[in-house]
Motif scaffolding. Structure first.
Motif, PDB file in Angstrom:
ATOM      1  N   GLY A   1       8.632  14.186   8.598  1.00  0.00           N
ATOM      2  CA  GLY A   1       8.547  15.503   7.981  1.00  0.00           C
ATOM      3  C   GLY A   1       8.376  16.602   9.001  1.00  0.00           C
ATOM      4  N   ILE A   2       7.947  17.746   8.513  1.00  0.00           N
ATOM      5  CA  ILE A   2       7.772  18.925   9.355  1.00  0.00           C
ATOM      6  C   ILE A   2       6.331  19.423   9.264  1.00  0.00           C
ATOM      7  CG2 ILE A   2      10.194  19.631   9.171  1.00  0.00           C
ATOM      8  CD1 ILE A   2       9.331  21.674   7.048  1.00  0.00           C
TER       9      ILE A   2
ATOM     10  N   THR B   1      -2.630  23.971   8.238  1.00  0.00           N
ATOM     11  CA  THR B   1      -1.429  23.286   8.695  1.00  0.00           C
ATOM     12  C   THR B   1      -1.094  22.173   7.725  1.00  0.00           C
ATOM     13  OG1 THR B   1      -1.965  23.804  10.985  1.00  0.00           O
ATOM     14  CG2 THR B   1      -0.371  22.057  10.613  1.00  0.00           C
ATOM     15  N   LEU B   2       0.161  22.154   7.284  1.00  0.00           N
ATOM     16  CA  LEU B   2       0.616  21.182   6.292  1.00  0.00           C
ATOM     17  C   LEU B   2       1.677  20.273   6.896  1.00  0.00           C
ATOM     18  CD1 LEU B   2       1.230  23.639   3.334  1.00  0.00           C
ATOM     19  CD2 LEU B   2      -0.819  22.301   3.736  1.00  0.00           C
ATOM     20  N   ARG B   3       1.744  19.068   6.417  1.00  0.00           N
ATOM     21  CA  ARG B   3       2.806  18.109   6.734  1.00  0.00           C
ATOM     22  C   ARG B   3       3.689  18.045   5.499  1.00  0.00           C
ATOM     23  NH1 ARG B   3       5.317  16.805  10.909  1.00  0.00           N
ATOM     24  NH2 ARG B   3       3.940  16.218  12.530  1.00  0.00           N
ATOM     25  N   LEU B   4       4.930  18.506   5.598  1.00  0.00           N
ATOM     26  CA  LEU B   4       5.824  18.597   4.456  1.00  0.00           C
ATOM     27  C   LEU B   4       7.131  17.853   4.724  1.00  0.00           C
ATOM     28  CD1 LEU B   4       5.334  22.421   3.907  1.00  0.00           C
ATOM     29  CD2 LEU B   4       4.285  20.608   2.563  1.00  0.00           C
TER      30      LEU B   4
ATOM     31  N   GLN C   1       7.597  25.950  -2.431  1.00  0.00           N
ATOM     32  CA  GLN C   1       6.999  24.616  -2.463  1.00  0.00           C
ATOM     33  C   GLN C   1       5.835  24.521  -1.482  1.00  0.00           C
ATOM     34  OE1 GLN C   1      10.609  22.521  -1.568  1.00  0.00           O
ATOM     35  NE2 GLN C   1      10.984  21.969  -3.717  1.00  0.00           N
ATOM     36  N   ALA C   2       5.981  25.133  -0.316  1.00  0.00           N
ATOM     37  CA  ALA C   2       4.908  25.101   0.685  1.00  0.00           C
ATOM     38  C   ALA C   2       3.688  25.870   0.190  1.00  0.00           C
ATOM     39  CB  ALA C   2       5.402  25.682   2.003  1.00  0.00           C
TER      40      ALA C   2
ATOM     41  N   ASP D   1      10.413  22.740  11.173  1.00  0.00           N
ATOM     42  CA  ASP D   1       9.253  22.247  11.894  1.00  0.00           C
ATOM     43  C   ASP D   1       8.647  23.354  12.763  1.00  0.00           C
ATOM     44  OD1 ASP D   1       7.419  20.225  12.579  1.00  0.00           O
ATOM     45  OD2 ASP D   1       8.521  19.765  14.414  1.00  0.00           O
ATOM     46  N   GLN D   2       7.340  23.460  12.766  1.00  0.00           N
ATOM     47  CA  GLN D   2       6.551  24.416  13.547  1.00  0.00           C
ATOM     48  C   GLN D   2       6.678  25.861  13.056  1.00  0.00           C
ATOM     49  OE1 GLN D   2       4.324  23.216  15.800  1.00  0.00           O
ATOM     50  NE2 GLN D   2       5.110  21.248  15.102  1.00  0.00           N
TER      51      GLN D   2
END
Length: 116
Positions: free
Chosen positions: A6-7, A24-27, A35-36, A71-72
């Protein structure tokens, strides 16, 4: 060493001055801004509460809710402006005054008009 799938996206929101919440999320790849925001769990105001958001952006560039994150990315949630920037500048200018030796007018050429 395992690789994470994921990102990584950082969601930032400030409900008031000097009060910043950053998470900080892992999606999954292909996640949209909407969605985030839902996944963040941040207590964001909703239009139903009568507190509109000022929009959202990625790294300072305004984006829509359907924008796909990478990502990032740093997803920023903006507050609505409370004062028009032009009005705020005029008020600061009036406080400094063109005839006072302050701010923009600290250095003046000999014989120049005030404000030049």
């Amino acid at each position: 060493m395992g690789t994470e799938v994921g990102i990584a996206v950082t969601v930032v929101y400030s409900a008031q001055t000097r009060d910043v919440v950053e998470e900080t999320l892992r999606l999954e790849e292909g996640t949209t801004v909407e969605q985030a925001l839902n996944a963040s769990g941040l207590a964001l105001p909703t239009p139903a509460e009568g507190v509109p958001l000022g929009g959202q952006g990625v790294w300072g560039k305004k984006v829509g809710l359907t924008h796909v994150l990478h990502d990032q990315d740093r997803l920023e949630v903006y507050r609505p402006l409370t004062v028009d920037p032009k009005v705020a500048r005029r008020e600061r200018f009036a406080g400094q005054g063109a005839k006072k030796a302050a701010g923009l007018f600290a250095k003046r050429r000999d014989g120049a008009k005030a404000g030049y």
